[in-house]
Motif scaffolding. Structure first.
Motif, PDB file in Angstrom:
ATOM      1  N   ASN A 575       0.823  -1.218   0.000  1.00 17.29           N
ATOM      2  CA  ASN A 575       0.000   0.000   0.000  1.00 17.29           C
ATOM      3  C   ASN A 575       0.853   1.262   0.000  1.00 17.29           C
ATOM      4  O   ASN A 575       0.579   2.222  -0.722  1.00 17.29           O
ATOM      5  CB  ASN A 575      -0.928   0.011   1.212  1.00 17.29           C
ATOM      6  N   ARG A 576       1.894   1.265   0.864  1.00 19.10           N
ATOM      7  CA  ARG A 576       2.722   2.472   0.974  1.00 19.10           C
ATOM      8  C   ARG A 576       3.456   2.762  -0.332  1.00 19.10           C
ATOM      9  O   ARG A 576       3.490   3.892  -0.804  1.00 19.10           O
ATOM     10  CB  ARG A 576       3.726   2.323   2.117  1.00 19.10           C
ATOM     11  N   ALA A 579       0.894   3.811  -3.038  1.00 13.80           N
ATOM     12  CA  ALA A 579       0.348   5.135  -2.727  1.00 13.80           C
ATOM     13  C   ALA A 579       1.387   6.216  -2.956  1.00 13.80           C
ATOM     14  O   ALA A 579       1.083   7.294  -3.491  1.00 13.80           O
ATOM     15  CB  ALA A 579      -0.159   5.181  -1.289  1.00 13.80           C
ATOM     16  N   ASP A 580       2.641   5.950  -2.585  1.00 18.84           N
ATOM     17  CA  ASP A 580       3.702   6.938  -2.797  1.00 18.84           C
ATOM     18  C   ASP A 580       3.921   7.198  -4.278  1.00 18.84           C
ATOM     19  O   ASP A 580       4.113   8.344  -4.696  1.00 18.84           O
ATOM     20  CB  ASP A 580       5.011   6.454  -2.152  1.00 18.84           C
ATOM     21  N   LEU A 582       1.696   6.831  -6.632  1.00 22.48           N
ATOM     22  CA  LEU A 582       0.519   7.553  -7.117  1.00 22.48           C
ATOM     23  C   LEU A 582       0.588   9.022  -6.728  1.00 22.48           C
ATOM     24  O   LEU A 582       0.334   9.914  -7.552  1.00 22.48           O
ATOM     25  CB  LEU A 582      -0.736   6.894  -6.546  1.00 22.48           C
ATOM     26  N   ASP A 583       0.949   9.291  -5.484  1.00 21.11           N
ATOM     27  CA  ASP A 583       1.038  10.675  -5.018  1.00 21.11           C
ATOM     28  C   ASP A 583       2.107  11.448  -5.781  1.00 21.11           C
ATOM     29  O   ASP A 583       1.932  12.625  -6.118  1.00 21.11           O
ATOM     30  CB  ASP A 583       1.352  10.721  -3.520  1.00 21.11           C
ATOM     31  N   ARG A 599      -7.246   9.474  -2.480  1.00 25.41           N
ATOM     32  CA  ARG A 599      -6.912   8.049  -2.564  1.00 25.41           C
ATOM     33  C   ARG A 599      -7.157   7.396  -1.208  1.00 25.41           C
ATOM     34  O   ARG A 599      -7.179   8.069  -0.169  1.00 25.41           O
ATOM     35  CB  ARG A 599      -5.472   7.832  -2.987  1.00 25.41           C
ATOM     36  N   LYS A 601      -6.366   3.665   1.159  1.00 19.72           N
ATOM     37  CA  LYS A 601      -5.606   2.426   1.307  1.00 19.72           C
ATOM     38  C   LYS A 601      -6.401   1.449   2.162  1.00 19.72           C
ATOM     39  O   LYS A 601      -6.849   1.800   3.244  1.00 19.72           O
ATOM     40  CB  LYS A 601      -4.252   2.703   1.971  1.00 19.72           C
ATOM     41  N   VAL A 605      -4.849  -0.045  -3.155  1.00 21.40           N
ATOM     42  CA  VAL A 605      -4.970   1.417  -3.217  1.00 21.40           C
ATOM     43  C   VAL A 605      -5.965   1.784  -4.310  1.00 21.40           C
ATOM     44  O   VAL A 605      -5.859   1.313  -5.444  1.00 21.40           O
ATOM     45  CB  VAL A 605      -3.597   2.070  -3.526  1.00 21.40           C
ATOM     46  N   HIS A 607      -8.155   5.216  -6.093  1.00 18.22           N
ATOM     47  CA  HIS A 607      -8.091   6.674  -6.189  1.00 18.22           C
ATOM     48  C   HIS A 607      -9.249   7.208  -7.024  1.00 18.22           C
ATOM     49  O   HIS A 607      -9.796   6.517  -7.891  1.00 18.22           O
ATOM     50  CB  HIS A 607      -6.760   7.116  -6.793  1.00 18.22           C
TER      51      HIS A 607
END
Length: 768
Positions: A575-576, A579-580, A582-583, A599, A601, A605, A607
């Protein structure tokens, strides 16, 4: 000939005493005091055989050869009676060569050491060149400009403390004139130069290197301004939070050493948390600050004593200053707190509470192994520093609260930067009304006619994995318990029987409440029984087994958690990372066109993007924006999948993800729900979009038991052939880049409750 000026300059420099000799000649023929005339005549007579004094020279060795003559010549400028008080010397202009020192200046340089070279602080070669040019403007062109920038020497004393001296330069005995190479700029050019003080190339164009002549000598006078400079340095070195550079300013201790003139000094600081009534360290300064006394204080006394002390500080906040700890009262020396001083070689210290409006903000400590380092005079110097410290602590508190608010908004709320302007507008109206003592009702924040984009990278079969790992954990726990209980007395037989029942139930006919009933058995019966065995006479072998068992038990659940922990750690890592990615990619997406982004989690993930004119009314919005962002979304999800393939082998538990994009052409509205503090789709019509999103998660291919999503593939769900054509173009671009394979599948999605006619494209990612 010695090249005494090492840096480039707009003039050649010659040491000359001509202008000073002219002053002496004036006294010789105009002064009415006979003794003055005779004195001057004798000086002039002594210089007759040294014509270079008047004509100028560059051989520095002549200064040393004629040291006594120069001392006599400059005696009026360097009075003998002040030689032990003034810090003064003659100097070759704009060089680091000085001569004819006063005795005090000689002693300062002697204490600095043989290898010390005196240099002006914080002025680079280009700045010095332009400074020299300005001197030409002032002296030759008679421009009314100020070239007196502050100049400093930093010279260590014999104890290693850096002392700071402000320099004043007397240039009365210098003269500047042009050579054949000199350019004489017009007034317009001079004005242009003064408007471009940082353009070294421009200055050198009109004032080439060594195109002018400077003759003479200057007189340097130094003033010890160590305390003032240290105070100035403290302003920029006090505690602060810089998220771009989370490192402490280690110069702070050296500045304190200079300010208090204490070579062996340690500084400690703890902030006071008013809410929790306790002192706290400043995290990034833990390895810089030395809190000997404060550490002992917070770790030794109980909470009640500390709270009482904090309350007393609001009534009596006097600092403690001890010049020599050996002079403390004998009763104090018997206390354990005295030992902490001796153990840490503290022989002199100050402990100073920092107060504002009778409230404690922080406590400072200054300690030194040298007796007499701190006294009432040193404490008096703190008065000049107190306001600065208060400002620094208030600034630190403001920065801390600001960063906390930023973290809360970034991590816990949905007020994205793209929509914060609308919240700010409402807040400003509310604030303006409150200033005028008017009532203003905050309006709902909503955005209409938006195009949504939805994507998800879902961890496949996570629930099934979690269930199987739960069985492994509980079976392992039962095995541990059986091994322990079989070694105990007959009291454990009923527990062994109960464990057999649960083991059979877990592996053959598990029920909905099996895990809860097993937890109850552990919590209410087995664990108290085992704890009791630890408190009575039991063999070392059994005690060791029981202790090792409890080390594996998760306190909150009373269950083994080893296998499920690996799964949770794996999911958290996936997830991290996703997500990182994606961000980070979102930064580029916002540059395409600002939009609302969120988004979530969970086991994977997902969004949402919402794009439209109402979110960014100041920019021109067209359908091309949506196409660009749709392509960005597909490319980003492909990259996330490829990144996952690169690190999945390192996961504690092997996982797979399956990614899906849902294409929706209808416009929707979103509204900020005050009760939930987040945006949601607005109205019954728009809720149809949310229903589809939720039901796609487990959807199958029509007339098949196969899911529409699959590991290693990207699935794009849509309604019409127009979307199919659009996404086939995006897929073709990514195929050319080697990101996607040439195996596009055209699928129909099974009819879902209230939802029919959905189509899907599915394509595999490259295996490279």
């Amino acid at each position: 000939m010695a090249n005494f000026y090492k840096k480039d300059a707009p003039f050649k420099i010659f040491i000359s005493f001509k202008k000073y000799l002219d002053v002496l000649e004036h006294i010789r023929y105009n002064d009415r005091l006979e003794y003055r005339v005779n004195y001057v005549e004798s000086l002039i007579e002594k210089t007759k055989n040294f014509q270079e004094l008047k004509e100028g020279f560059q051989d520095v060795s002549l200064l040393e050869k004629n040291e006594e003559l120069i001392r006599l010549l400059l005696a009026d400028l360097f009075p003998t009676g002040l030689t032990h008080n003034e810090i003064k010397a003659a100097s070759i202009p704009f060089s680091n060569i000085t001569f004819n020192y006063t005795e005090r200046f000689k002693n300062i340089l002697k204490d600095a050491g043989k290898n010390f070279e005196i240099e002006i602080r914080n002025i680079d070669d280009d700045e010095m060149y332009i400074f020299c040019c300005c001197l030409i403007l002032q002296n030759y062109f008679k421009k009314d400009i100020r070239t007196t920038i502050p100049l400093y020497f930093d010279i260590p004393n014999k104890n290693g403390i850096m002392k700071h001296y402000k320099i004043t330069v007397n240039s009365d005995f210098t003269e500047i004139f042009p050579t054949e190479r000199s350019k004489i700029p017009t007034d317009d050019v001079l004005d242009m130069l003064l408007e471009n003080m940082d353009d070294i190339k421009l200055w050198k164009k009109y004032f080439p290197s060594e195109a002018w002549i400077l003759k003479g000598f200057t007189i340097l006078s130094l003033v010890d301004c160590t305390s003032e400079v240290a105070l100035s340095d403290l302003k920029s070195s006090m505690i602060k939070i810089d998220l771009e550079n989370l490192t402490p300013d280690e110069n702070l201790i050296e500045i304190f050493k200079s300010y208090f003139e204490v070579p062996e000094l340690n500084f400690g600081l703890m902030l006071f948390n008013k809410k929790d009534q306790k002192l706290e360290k400043v995290p990034i300064y833990e390895n810089v600050f030395t809190n000997h006394i404060l550490d002992f204080w917070i770790n030794t006394f109980d909470e009640e004593i500390r709270r009482t002390t904090f309350n007393n500080l609001s009534h009596n906040s006097k600092p403690i200053v001890i010049s020599n700890v050996d002079n403390l009262d004998e009763n104090i020396k018997q206390l354990s707190s005295f030992n902490i001083l001796k153990d840490n070689n503290i022989n002199s210290f100050m402990v100073i509470p920092i107060m504002q409006d009778n409230e404690l903000l922080a406590i400072m400590e200054f300690t030194s192994p040298v007796v007499g380092s701190f006294n009432g005079l040193k404490l008096k110097k703190m008065e000049f520093f107190t306001d600065m410290m208060l400002f620094s602590l208030n600034r630190f508190s403001f920065e801390k609260n600001y960063q906390i608010e930023a973290i809360i908004q970034r991590e816990y709320t949905s007020i994205h930067n793209s929509v914060v302007w609308k919240f700010r507008n409402e807040a400003e109206k509310y604030f303006t009304a409150s200033l005028g003592k008017k009532i203003y009702t905050l309006k709902e924040i909503s955005f209409k006619n938006l195009t949504p984009l939805f994507g998800v990278s879902d961890i496949r079969s996570s629930s099934e994995k979690r269930f199987n790992l739960m069985l492994q954990d509980i079976n392992q726990q039962i095995e541990w318990l059986k091994n322990i209980l079989t070694l105990t007395n007959s009291d454990s037989e009923k527990f062994l029987l109960a464990l057999d029942v649960f083991e059979n139930e877990l592996n053959h006919e598990i029920k909905a409440d099996t895990e809860q009933r097993f937890q109850r058995l552990l919590r209410e019966e087995i664990h108290p029984f085992l704890q009791g065995k630890l408190e009575v006479r039991t063999s070392k072998e059994i005690k060791s087994m029981i202790q090792n068992y409890f080390a594996l038990v998760l306190t909150q659940t009373d269950l083994f958690y080893n296998h499920r922990k690996d799964l949770d750690n794996s999911i958290t890592l996936v997830n991290r990372k996703l997500a990182d990615m994606l961000d980070e990619s979102q930064i580029k997406a916002q540059q395409i066109f600002p939009h609302y982004y969120e988004r979530f989690k969970s086991d994977g993930v997902e969004h949402n993007l919402y794009i439209g004119h109402t979110i960014t009314p100041d920019l021109h919005y067209t359908s091309k924006v949506v196409h660009k962002l749709r392509y960005w979304q597909l490319k980003t999800i492909c990259k996330m999948e490829l990144e996952f393939q690169s690190f999945k082998k390192d996961l504690p538990i092997q996982l797979d993800i399956a990614s899906l994009i849902f294409v929706y052409n209808e416009k929707i509205d979103i509204r900020f729900r005050m009760d939930e503090k987040r945006f949601d789709v607005d109205g019954a019509y728009n809720s149809y979009y949310e229903i589809i999103k939720k039901r796609l998660d487990k959807a199958h291919i029509k007339d098949s038991s196969e899911r529409i999503t699959a590991p290693g593939k990207i699935t794009i769900v849509y309604f019409g052939m127009e979307n199919q054509k659009e996404y086939l173009e995006y897929i073709a671009k990514l195929q050319k880049k080697g990101i996607l394979q040439h195996d596009v599948e055209f699928l129909k999605v099974e009819d879902l409750q209230g939802i029919t006619g959905l189509l899907a494209l599915r394509v595999s990612l490259s295996q490279d």
